[in-house]
Design an enzyme around this catalytic site. Sequence first.
Site, PDB file in Angstrom:
ATOM      1  CE  LYS A 145       2.398  -8.516  -6.678  1.00 31.87           C
ATOM      2  NZ  LYS A 145       1.882  -7.703  -7.711  1.00 31.87           N
ATOM      3  CG  HIS A 160      -1.130 -12.321  -6.284  1.00 37.04           C
ATOM      4  ND1 HIS A 160      -1.522 -12.065  -7.757  1.00 37.04           N
ATOM      5  CD2 HIS A 160      -1.803 -13.569  -6.215  1.00 37.04           C
ATOM      6  CE1 HIS A 160      -2.508 -13.046  -8.142  1.00 37.04           C
ATOM      7  NE2 HIS A 160      -2.558 -13.866  -7.260  1.00 37.04           N
ATOM      8  CE1 TYR A 180       0.946 -11.382 -11.369  1.00 37.15           C
ATOM      9  CE2 TYR A 180       3.116 -11.978 -10.984  1.00 37.15           C
ATOM     10  CZ  TYR A 180       1.929 -11.281 -10.427  1.00 37.15           C
ATOM     11  OH  TYR A 180       1.586 -10.748  -9.298  1.00 37.15           O
ATOM     12  CG  ASN A 223       0.977  -4.080  -7.188  1.00 35.96           C
ATOM     13  OD1 ASN A 223       1.527  -4.964  -6.971  1.00 35.96           O
ATOM     14  ND2 ASN A 223      -0.069  -4.053  -7.952  1.00 35.96           N
ATOM     15  CD  GLU A 251      -3.668 -17.163  -8.403  1.00 36.03           C
ATOM     16  OE1 GLU A 251      -3.576 -16.719  -7.271  1.00 36.03           O
ATOM     17  OE2 GLU A 251      -3.782 -16.514  -9.616  1.00 36.03           O
TER      18      GLU A 251
END
Length: 140
Positions: free
Chosen positions: A11, A117, A51, A114, A128
Amino acid sequence: MALERTFSIIKPDATRRNLTGAINATIEKAGLRIVAQKRILLTRAQAETFYGVHKERPFFGELVDFMISEPIVVQVLEGEDAVAKYREVMGATNPANAAEGTIRKEFALSVGENSAHGSDSLENAQIEIAQFFAGNEIVG
Ligand code: UDP
């Protein structure tokens, strides 16, 4: 045990801090193989689709803004039980709850920023992966 593929994102908080290599080392030490990888800047539409399951949640807007703020690295990881294994390697969503040695414990800044993913099921992994990679871009 089954040979699986899962989808991973490094991320923006992690690419910004030059942590791509450190996270890849953690992935490889865990026995997962990076069989596809590219650095991209998500569009807002791509982030909202990715998302979409969270679109009613209070953090959705902030999450989308974060995910398009800097480049990300999208990856396909292959290995025995790769989906569950990568969830373990990442650690809990909130780094405060993540186990020692996990990516989120080591690197995450907050529950939102964080660092990683990983798909939560084999079915979602396939969906995905298809959003970001053509079949011939994945070389196992
Ligand atoms: N997230 C957030 N606030 C929360 C919960 C989640 O900003 O209270 C963000 C966080 O970046 C997380 C992502 O939304 O990784 C997706 O949430 P999910 O519950 O699916 O967690 P994950 O599967 O990433 O552990």
